[in-house]
Design a protein around this motif. Sequence first.
Motif, PDB file in Angstrom:
ATOM      1  N   ARG A   1       0.854  -1.186   0.000  1.00  0.00           N
ATOM      2  CA  ARG A   1       0.000   0.000   0.000  1.00  0.00           C
ATOM      3  C   ARG A   1       0.892   1.240   0.000  1.00  0.00           C
ATOM      4  O   ARG A   1       1.287   1.723   1.056  1.00  0.00           O
TER       5      ARG A   1
ATOM      6  N   TYR B   1      -0.067   7.995  -0.678  1.00  0.00           N
ATOM      7  CA  TYR B   1      -0.537   8.901  -1.714  1.00  0.00           C
ATOM      8  C   TYR B   1      -0.277  10.335  -1.283  1.00  0.00           C
ATOM      9  O   TYR B   1      -0.456  10.682  -0.113  1.00  0.00           O
TER      10      TYR B   1
ATOM     11  N   LYS C   1      -1.769  13.868  -1.395  1.00  0.00           N
ATOM     12  CA  LYS C   1      -3.131  14.355  -1.592  1.00  0.00           C
ATOM     13  C   LYS C   1      -3.240  15.845  -1.298  1.00  0.00           C
ATOM     14  O   LYS C   1      -2.561  16.366  -0.414  1.00  0.00           O
TER      15      LYS C   1
ATOM     16  N   MET D   1       0.364  13.445   3.039  1.00  0.00           N
ATOM     17  CA  MET D   1       0.772  12.114   2.588  1.00  0.00           C
ATOM     18  C   MET D   1      -0.026  11.099   3.393  1.00  0.00           C
ATOM     19  O   MET D   1      -0.027  11.154   4.628  1.00  0.00           O
TER      20      MET D   1
ATOM     21  N   VAL E   1      -1.493   6.949   3.905  1.00  0.00           N
ATOM     22  CA  VAL E   1      -1.604   5.510   3.656  1.00  0.00           C
ATOM     23  C   VAL E   1      -2.845   5.064   4.406  1.00  0.00           C
ATOM     24  O   VAL E   1      -2.808   4.869   5.620  1.00  0.00           O
TER      25      VAL E   1
ATOM     26  N   GLU F   1      -2.079   9.464   8.208  1.00  0.00           N
ATOM     27  CA  GLU F   1      -1.849  10.679   7.439  1.00  0.00           C
ATOM     28  C   GLU F   1      -0.741  11.519   8.063  1.00  0.00           C
ATOM     29  O   GLU F   1      -0.561  11.529   9.273  1.00  0.00           O
TER      30      GLU F   1
ATOM     31  N   ASN G   1      -1.095   9.978 -13.456  1.00  0.00           N
ATOM     32  CA  ASN G   1      -0.640   9.233 -12.280  1.00  0.00           C
ATOM     33  C   ASN G   1       0.881   9.374 -12.208  1.00  0.00           C
ATOM     34  O   ASN G   1       1.588   8.922 -13.107  1.00  0.00           O
TER      35      ASN G   1
ATOM     36  N   THR H   1       4.531   8.853 -10.080  1.00  0.00           N
ATOM     37  CA  THR H   1       5.316   8.269  -8.998  1.00  0.00           C
ATOM     38  C   THR H   1       6.322   9.330  -8.583  1.00  0.00           C
ATOM     39  O   THR H   1       7.112   9.801  -9.417  1.00  0.00           O
TER      40      THR H   1
ATOM     41  N   ALA I   1       5.860   7.984  -3.232  1.00  0.00           N
ATOM     42  CA  ALA I   1       4.401   8.047  -3.141  1.00  0.00           C
ATOM     43  C   ALA I   1       3.801   8.111  -4.541  1.00  0.00           C
ATOM     44  O   ALA I   1       4.499   8.370  -5.530  1.00  0.00           O
ATOM     45  N   LYS I   2       2.491   7.884  -4.589  1.00  0.00           N
ATOM     46  CA  LYS I   2       1.723   8.065  -5.815  1.00  0.00           C
ATOM     47  C   LYS I   2       0.968   9.383  -5.705  1.00  0.00           C
ATOM     48  O   LYS I   2       0.528   9.782  -4.631  1.00  0.00           O
ATOM     49  N   TRP I   3       0.804  10.041  -6.846  1.00  0.00           N
ATOM     50  CA  TRP I   3       0.073  11.308  -6.884  1.00  0.00           C
ATOM     51  C   TRP I   3      -0.776  11.317  -8.141  1.00  0.00           C
ATOM     52  O   TRP I   3      -0.246  11.239  -9.249  1.00  0.00           O
ATOM     53  N   ILE I   4      -2.088  11.378  -7.971  1.00  0.00           N
ATOM     54  CA  ILE I   4      -3.019  11.372  -9.095  1.00  0.00           C
ATOM     55  C   ILE I   4      -3.687  12.731  -9.191  1.00  0.00           C
ATOM     56  O   ILE I   4      -4.224  13.244  -8.204  1.00  0.00           O
TER      57      ILE I   4
END
Length: 263
Positions: free
Chosen positions: A62, A65, A67, A86, A88, A92, A160, A162, A188-191
């Motif tokens: 997991r 992200y 956000k 950030m 998970v 947070e 998306n 990384t 992290a991922k950032w969308i």
Amino acid sequence: MKQEAKTVEAEASVAPAETAPVDETALATLRGNEAHDLATPSGGGMVALGAVTGEFTPRDFRPPYLKIVYGVGDLSAKYDPGCLVMAVQADETLLVKKSESLTLVLLGAHKFWKEWQDSEAYNAGIFPRSFNTVKEVVAAGGTVEFGPAGERPTFGPAANFTVLIRQPEGVLSGLFSYDLNGHKYAIAKWIVDKTAYSRVGPTVFTAEATSLKDRGLASGIWELHTESVKSRNGRNMVITPFIRLAGHVTPAFLTEVKAAFPG
């Protein structure tokens, strides 16, 4: 940080009126087999101290992200609009507040098309569809352009990313576990979609095709912050991200990144 209390319901066990005598020898053998099964992997002996073994898939991990906090949603009950967080799942970490800069390195990016969705559908738990190409969108009955009578498109561009997030001063989190060229980073991922994509996507993809063309996307150092901007109708203020290419990483940094994230 607010935490929700968890309620555990215990199921009552009702014993039958008459029970057979327990075979203690068989029970001891069974317990011994259970202990052996728990401690012994199917393909070998005892797992070495500190080792993590087995076959893994992306579902076993997991990633956090990155956000943006808007005026609605779960995060808005805990943080002010414009904060960068950030997360998970429920864990947070507040990174910076509105107008404060966050330093990023973009390791990779993928553009796709995401279905537009109103708040009613979101609240109902309906997830938007996404496709990689316009051809796939059209095949699914969607549109990406305004219609002849002004009909709004049903899908819009999204991306998306990384990212490596440089640890801000005073922020503590175990997720900042990568020591790269003298700084701590978290992966992290950032969308981004909708207005966020319009401010971030073209900026990043233009830089990748021009100023970063020879060095590569991961060679750029980016500064990200948020501001309150008037909406298109001029009646509302909307939290909007802004990103700019602030410099380039050193060759030593890239070497460390490639060693930490092979492939």
